[in-house]
Each structure stands twice: as structure tokens, then as C-alpha cells.
Design a protein around this motif. Structure first.
Motif, short mmCIF file in Angstrom:
data_model
loop_
_atom_site.label_atom_id
_atom_site.label_comp_id
_atom_site.label_asym_id
_atom_site.label_seq_id
_atom_site.Cartn_x
_atom_site.Cartn_y
_atom_site.Cartn_z
N UNK A 1 -21.50 8.54 2.05
CA UNK A 1 -20.35 7.95 2.67
C UNK A 1 -19.38 7.41 1.64
N UNK A 2 -18.67 6.39 2.03
CA UNK A 2 -17.67 5.80 1.15
C UNK A 2 -18.30 5.03 0.00
N UNK A 3 -19.61 4.88 0.02
CA UNK A 3 -20.29 4.21 -1.08
C UNK A 3 -20.44 5.12 -2.29
N UNK A 4 -20.03 6.37 -2.16
CA UNK A 4 -20.17 7.32 -3.26
C UNK A 4 -18.80 7.62 -3.87
N UNK A 45 -21.59 8.42 -8.64
CA UNK A 45 -22.10 7.05 -8.54
C UNK A 45 -22.23 6.71 -7.05
N UNK A 46 -23.39 6.20 -6.67
CA UNK A 46 -23.63 5.78 -5.29
C UNK A 46 -23.96 4.29 -5.30
N UNK A 47 -23.19 3.52 -4.56
CA UNK A 47 -23.42 2.08 -4.44
C UNK A 47 -24.31 1.79 -3.23
N UNK A 48 -24.79 0.57 -3.17
CA UNK A 48 -25.54 0.05 -2.01
C UNK A 48 -26.83 0.82 -1.72
N UNK A 49 -27.44 1.40 -2.74
CA UNK A 49 -28.66 2.17 -2.55
C UNK A 49 -29.77 1.30 -1.96
N UNK A 51 -29.47 -0.88 0.23
CA UNK A 51 -29.25 -1.02 1.67
C UNK A 51 -29.66 0.24 2.43
N UNK A 52 -29.57 1.39 1.75
CA UNK A 52 -29.97 2.66 2.37
C UNK A 52 -31.47 2.92 2.23
N UNK A 53 -32.06 2.43 1.14
CA UNK A 53 -33.48 2.64 0.88
C UNK A 53 -34.14 1.27 0.70
N UNK A 54 -34.73 0.74 1.76
CA UNK A 54 -35.28 -0.62 1.72
C UNK A 54 -36.26 -0.87 0.57
N UNK A 55 -37.03 0.14 0.15
CA UNK A 55 -37.97 -0.05 -0.96
C UNK A 55 -37.24 -0.43 -2.25
N UNK A 56 -36.03 0.08 -2.43
CA UNK A 56 -35.25 -0.27 -3.61
C UNK A 56 -34.84 -1.74 -3.53
N UNK A 57 -34.44 -2.19 -2.35
CA UNK A 57 -34.10 -3.60 -2.16
C UNK A 57 -35.28 -4.51 -2.43
N UNK A 73 -25.88 -8.13 -6.64
CA UNK A 73 -24.94 -7.48 -5.73
C UNK A 73 -25.58 -6.29 -5.03
N UNK A 74 -25.81 -5.22 -5.76
CA UNK A 74 -26.37 -4.02 -5.14
C UNK A 74 -27.03 -3.15 -6.19
N UNK A 75 -27.76 -2.15 -5.72
CA UNK A 75 -28.34 -1.14 -6.61
C UNK A 75 -27.43 0.08 -6.59
N UNK A 76 -27.10 0.56 -7.76
CA UNK A 76 -26.29 1.77 -7.88
C UNK A 76 -27.13 2.84 -8.56
#
Length: 104
Positions: A1-4, A45-49, A51-57, A73-76
Motif C-alpha cells: 500500500x502507501x506504506x511502500x 522501502x516498506x514502512x509499518x512492517x 503493524x502488518x506482521x505482529x511477530x515483528x512488533x 516508531x515503526x519497523x521498516x
């Protein structure tokens, strides 16, 4: 999406100018990048990873628990062939880099 976003270097030294293409990006776009002999160096580059993959969070929360939550902030995730990169820049926040494969 727009996170990329897709970054391509335009300048002769690959550091001075670049073009930015915001997502969503179709898979055919990457096939074209890799099949073209005149393709410029690129990076996805993909932001908010997290949020898309809970294990990363969860991994971020456990690994960086020493930091207050408001400082994270977030995982990229970035993907680049040889010669790709995002060029010199300054971030206004803390950045921790974890390389999963390849060399830089």
C-alpha cells in the motif's frame, strides 16, 4: 500500500538525485526493473512492517524494551539489488539497523 516507496537513483554518482514512486506498487513493476538493462539502481522501502506482521512488533517490543514506547516508531524493511540504496540522509528519530542477509 502507501506504506511502500520505490527509490531510484538518477545521478551519475548515484547519490545526488533520485526519483520517488509511492505505493501501492504492482509486482510487474519489479519485473520491469530487473529485466531492463537500462534500469537505474533502486531500493524498495516498506514502512509499518510491525503493524502488518505482529511477530515483528513483538520482537521490537522485546528487543528494544529499554527504550520508552514513545521513542519507537515503526519497523521498516528495505530490499535493494547491488548498487541500490536510499542515499545520504538525516533522520530525526532513533534508527536501529538489522541486516538479515547480503552485504552492505
Amino acid at each position: 500500500g502507501e506504506s511502500a516507496r520505490l527509490i531510484q537513483h538518477d545521478g551519475p554518482d548515484q547519490l545526488d538525485t533520485f526519483t520517488l514512486e509511492m505505493g501501492p506498487l504492482d509486482e510487474a513493476r519489479f519485473v520491469a526493473l530487473n529485466d531492463s538493462p537500462s534500469s537505474k539502481p533502486w531500493t524498495l522501502v516498506v514502512n509499518d512492517v510491525d503493524r502488518y506482521i505482529p511477530k515483528v512488533g513483538t520482537w521490537m517490543d522485546e528487543t528494544f524494551a529499554f527504550l520508552p514506547r514513545w521513542r519507537r516508531d515503526d519497523a521498516q524493511v528495505s530490499l535493494a539489488p547491488v548498487g541500490g540504496g536510499i542515499g545520504p540522509h538525516v533522520d530525526n528519530y532513533d534508527v536501529f539497523l538489522v541486516q538479515s542477509s547480503g552485504t552492505r
